[in-house]
Design an enzyme around this catalytic site. Structure first.
Site, short mmCIF file in Angstrom:
data_model
loop_
_atom_site.label_atom_id
_atom_site.label_comp_id
_atom_site.label_asym_id
_atom_site.label_seq_id
_atom_site.Cartn_x
_atom_site.Cartn_y
_atom_site.Cartn_z
N GLU A 20 0.79 -1.37 -0.21
CA GLU A 20 -0.15 -0.11 0.09
C GLU A 20 0.81 1.33 0.00
O GLU A 20 0.79 2.02 0.97
CB GLU A 20 -0.90 -0.06 1.15
CG GLU A 20 -1.88 -1.11 1.27
CD GLU A 20 -3.09 -0.89 2.28
OE1 GLU A 20 -3.06 0.05 3.33
OE2 GLU A 20 -3.91 -1.94 2.16
N GLU B 256 -4.96 -8.78 0.98
CA GLU B 256 -5.48 -8.43 2.33
C GLU B 256 -6.92 -8.09 2.32
O GLU B 256 -7.65 -7.65 1.13
CB GLU B 256 -4.98 -6.95 3.08
CG GLU B 256 -3.54 -7.41 3.37
CD GLU B 256 -3.07 -5.97 4.08
OE1 GLU B 256 -4.04 -5.16 4.46
OE2 GLU B 256 -2.00 -5.55 4.08
C1 BG6 Z 1 -4.00 -1.99 5.57
C2 BG6 Z 1 -2.72 -2.11 5.99
O1 BG6 Z 1 -4.29 -0.66 5.25
O2 BG6 Z 1 -5.03 -2.42 6.41
C3 BG6 Z 1 -2.31 -2.80 7.39
O3 BG6 Z 1 -1.86 -2.77 5.10
C4 BG6 Z 1 -3.52 -2.36 8.23
O4 BG6 Z 1 -1.29 -2.60 7.89
C5 BG6 Z 1 -4.84 -2.82 7.87
O5 BG6 Z 1 -3.40 -2.74 9.65
C6 BG6 Z 1 -6.28 -2.76 8.40
O6 BG6 Z 1 -6.27 -1.20 8.64
P1 BG6 Z 1 -6.22 -0.57 10.06
O7 BG6 Z 1 -5.88 0.93 10.06
O8 BG6 Z 1 -7.60 -1.00 10.97
O9 BG6 Z 1 -5.28 -1.32 10.93
#
Ligand code: BG6
Length: 462
Positions: free
Chosen positions: A168, A367
């Site tokens: 990202e 993800e």
């Molecule tokens: C993604 C990232 O943006 O989402 C992670 O690659 C992140 O590092 C995940 O933890 C979830 O978002 P957040 O801000 O709730 O942790």
């Protein structure tokens, strides 16, 4: 057993995480500081319940136990990241042998358990010394990153085939240079454009370097958070708003990474508003020649936009938001804890877009997940009954399956994340894992979704 949703043979089932979010041991093993350690020292109040990145989920000490749990959760693959400031404290120079030992141990343990390691080189975690030199605004930092990447390929490429240059990369741009949620908390679009551009140059240079190594079945990719931009309506003004949002937030990295060039419309806007970054001769050819082999797609939420209601204040800092307003669609389904809309079909739309406009590049969901606050309230007989997470994954997988039926080149699905981890400024507020972590004693326990996922992986479908 008859399955309603069957996935291609050899499908990658697993999860993703990042070094800063799970390793802990921030002051052990000769690790250097990164921007998160530093920012926490400066402003602990910016972190939920003042919890910093020092201990997190203690993977540094418990990786063996955790990898056993990954097996129980049906993993055949797992994405981790290397901490640059652990491998090369300060970002340049000597490799830290304790870090080499640690990453060797983790990789070997994964392989011994038939879990393929996917390794990412950068997940929001700039060594602080390099940030003080200007971070991604500096071309010298790009060179330091390429040296670091080469070290990593050299050290671990005998066992790791799948590599990723960045996770990202737009998030440090947004967080650090536009919207004030990452260090260095700058609000300046021209500097943001420079950071974005240099990150992309760094990625292309790492791809170029990778090709010099003879890594068996080696593939190098990038992980992007793709957020489809949906217009409020088909009114031309709304369509234009969504086109511009797409340029800024998706195509700014997707096009150079996969097609090897920036969209002309994006260049035109930045030129008109005098926000273009500095470039060097040869950059264009570098980008064109070094596109990625594989694309990781992170998907959490769609972006809904509409034409702006009001003219932006000409004295305010220039931002992408000068071209659109966010649109709250009535009836949208929300994850209220994270404040993100849940729109499962978005995943299908992304994959079809890749199929039709990006040469159907080999890809996977790198993800996807759901962070929920106060999950202990769902504890029953010692297990968190996270049926909402099962439903979340299942509904996304249905759309992914449909995309595959229609020709998408998707090879796997990784959940965010394996075990509850430290989520940047949200720390441990929202829990995302298949495995719950008790922060009092670091004990681990499987949630209901872990058992469900295991079955899906075993059956390669559901
Ligand atoms: C993604 C990232 O943006 O989402 C992670 O690659 C992140 O590092 C995940 O933890 C979830 O978002 P957040 O801000 O709730 O942790």
């Amino acid at each position: 057993m008859t399955l309603n949703y069957k996935f291609p043979e050899g499908f990658w089932w697993g999860s993703a995480t990042s070094a800063t979010q799970i390793e802990g041991a921030a002051n052990e093993g000769n690790r250097g500081q990164n921007i998160w350690d530093y920012w926490y020292e400066q402003e602990p109040n910016r972190f939920f319940e003042n919890i910093g990145p020092e201990i997190t989920s203690d993977f540094y000490h418990r990786y063996k136990e955790d990898i056993q749990l990954m097996k129980e959760v049906g993993h055949n693959s797992f994405r981790m990241s290397i901490s640059w400031s652990r491998l090369i404290p300060g970002g340049r120079g000597e490799v830290n042998q304790e870090a080499v030992q640690f990453y060797n141990d983790v990789i070997d343990e994964l392989l011994a358990n038939d879990i393929e390691p996917f390794v990412n080189l950068f997940h929001f975690d700039m060594p602080i010394e390099l940030q003080h030199e200007g971070g991604w605004e500096s071309r010298e930092v790009v060179d330091a990153y390429v040296d670091y990447a080469k070290e990593a390929f050299q050290l671990f490429g005998d066992r790791v085939a799948k590599w990723f240059t960045f996770n990202e990369p737009i998030v440090p741009v947004e967080g650090g240079y536009l919207y004030d949620f990452h260090y260095p908390n700058v609000v300046d679009a021209k500097r943001a454009a420079q950071v974005a551009y240099h990150t992309m140059i760094a990625s292309a240079k790492a791809v170029e370097a990778f090709r010099e190594f003879d890594i068996k079945d080696g593939k190098i990719g990038i992980v992007l958070n793709l957020t489809p931009s949906y217009p409020r309506s088909q009114n031309p003004a709304d369509l234009k708003a969504s086109h511009v949002a797409d340029l800024f937030f998706n195509r700014s990295f997707l096009d150079p990474a996969v097609l090897g060039e920036y969209p002309q419309d994006l260049i035109d806007i930045l030129k008109e508003y005098e926000q273009l970054p500095k470039t060097e001769e040869g950059d264009r050819a570098l980008l064109k020649a070094n596109t990625v082999d594989i694309l990781g797609v992170n998907y959490y939420q769609p972006r809904r936009v509409k034409a702006k209601e009001h003219q932006p204040n000409p004295d305010s800092p220039f931002l992408p938001d000068w071209f659109f307003d966010n649109y709250e669609m009535p009836g949208r389904k929300m994850n209220i804890y994270r404040g993100w809309e849940i729109y499962e079909k978005g995943l299908y739309d992304i994959m079809i877009n890749l199929r039709d406009n990006y040469g159907n590049i080999e890809s996977f969901i790198s993800e996807n997940g759901m962070g929920v606050q106060n999950e202990e309230r769902f504890l029953k007989d010692g297990e968190i009954q996270d049926d909402y997470r099962i439903e979340f994954i299942r509904e996304h997988l249905k759309w992914l399956n449909k995309a595959i039926q229609e020709g998408s080149n998707a090879k796997g699905y990784h959940m965010w994340t394996f075990m509850d981890n430290w989520s940047w400024s949200n720390a441990y507020k929202n829990r995302y894992g298949f495995v719950s972590i008790n922060l009092e004693d670091q004990s681990r326990s499987l949630k209901k979704s872990a058992h469900w996922f295991r079955k899906v992986s075993d059956n390669n479908g559901f």
